[in-house]
Design a protein around this motif. Sequence first.
Motif, short mmCIF file in Angstrom:
data_model
loop_
_atom_site.label_atom_id
_atom_site.label_comp_id
_atom_site.label_asym_id
_atom_site.label_seq_id
_atom_site.Cartn_x
_atom_site.Cartn_y
_atom_site.Cartn_z
N PRO A 201 0.81 -1.22 0.00
CA PRO A 201 0.00 0.00 0.00
C PRO A 201 0.85 1.28 0.00
N ASN A 202 1.98 1.23 0.68
CA ASN A 202 2.85 2.41 0.70
C ASN A 202 3.37 2.73 -0.70
N LEU A 203 3.79 1.72 -1.43
CA LEU A 203 4.29 1.94 -2.79
C LEU A 203 3.20 2.44 -3.72
N LEU A 204 2.02 1.85 -3.63
CA LEU A 204 0.96 2.18 -4.57
C LEU A 204 0.24 3.48 -4.24
N THR A 205 0.36 3.99 -3.04
CA THR A 205 -0.31 5.25 -2.68
C THR A 205 0.68 6.37 -2.41
N GLY A 206 1.91 6.21 -2.77
CA GLY A 206 2.89 7.27 -2.53
C GLY A 206 3.16 7.47 -1.06
N PHE A 207 3.24 6.41 -0.30
CA PHE A 207 3.50 6.43 1.14
C PHE A 207 2.49 7.32 1.87
N GLY A 208 1.22 7.15 1.51
CA GLY A 208 0.14 7.85 2.21
C GLY A 208 -0.21 9.20 1.65
N ALA A 209 0.46 9.61 0.56
CA ALA A 209 0.20 10.94 -0.01
C ALA A 209 -1.21 11.06 -0.59
N GLU A 210 -1.79 9.95 -0.98
CA GLU A 210 -3.12 9.97 -1.59
C GLU A 210 -4.24 9.88 -0.55
N GLY A 211 -3.91 9.72 0.71
CA GLY A 211 -4.92 9.66 1.75
C GLY A 211 -5.05 8.30 2.38
N ALA A 212 -5.60 8.29 3.60
CA ALA A 212 -5.72 7.05 4.36
C ALA A 212 -6.75 6.11 3.77
N THR A 213 -7.79 6.65 3.15
CA THR A 213 -8.84 5.78 2.61
C THR A 213 -8.29 4.90 1.50
N LEU A 214 -7.51 5.48 0.60
CA LEU A 214 -6.91 4.70 -0.47
C LEU A 214 -5.91 3.70 0.09
N TRP A 215 -5.10 4.12 1.05
CA TRP A 215 -4.12 3.22 1.67
C TRP A 215 -4.83 2.02 2.28
N ASN A 216 -5.93 2.27 3.00
CA ASN A 216 -6.69 1.18 3.62
C ASN A 216 -7.26 0.23 2.57
N GLY A 217 -7.73 0.77 1.47
CA GLY A 217 -8.27 -0.06 0.40
C GLY A 217 -7.21 -0.96 -0.23
N VAL A 218 -6.03 -0.40 -0.48
CA VAL A 218 -4.94 -1.20 -1.06
C VAL A 218 -4.46 -2.24 -0.05
N PHE A 219 -4.42 -1.86 1.22
CA PHE A 219 -4.05 -2.80 2.28
C PHE A 219 -5.00 -3.99 2.27
N LEU A 220 -6.30 -3.72 2.26
CA LEU A 220 -7.29 -4.79 2.26
C LEU A 220 -7.20 -5.63 0.99
#
Length: 87
Positions: free
Chosen positions: A37-56
């Motif tokens: 999720p860190n790689l795909l969301t720019g280490f959280g730059a795109e927001g927590a919601t996207l990070w959580n989705g990629v994590f799941l």
Amino acid sequence: MLEKIFQLKENKTTVKTEVIAGLTTFMTMAYIIALNPNLLTGFGAEGATLWNGVFLATCIASAVGMFVMAFVANKPFAMAPGMGLNS
């Protein structure tokens, strides 16, 4: 039940050995759960919601891949999203 599914005696192993091997494999691959999720969301730059989705999605994809390998192919391989393409 596990003996019937995985033929443990035929493969000269026990449930205890397989559980330890599974935990070892999980600990070896666990880094991908947070790193992907860190790689795909720019280490959280795109927001927590996207990070959580990629994590799941990473967790679900890994679980599905491993269950297919276990129950369909009957092979002891761990499956997870590849980091090479993500980075």
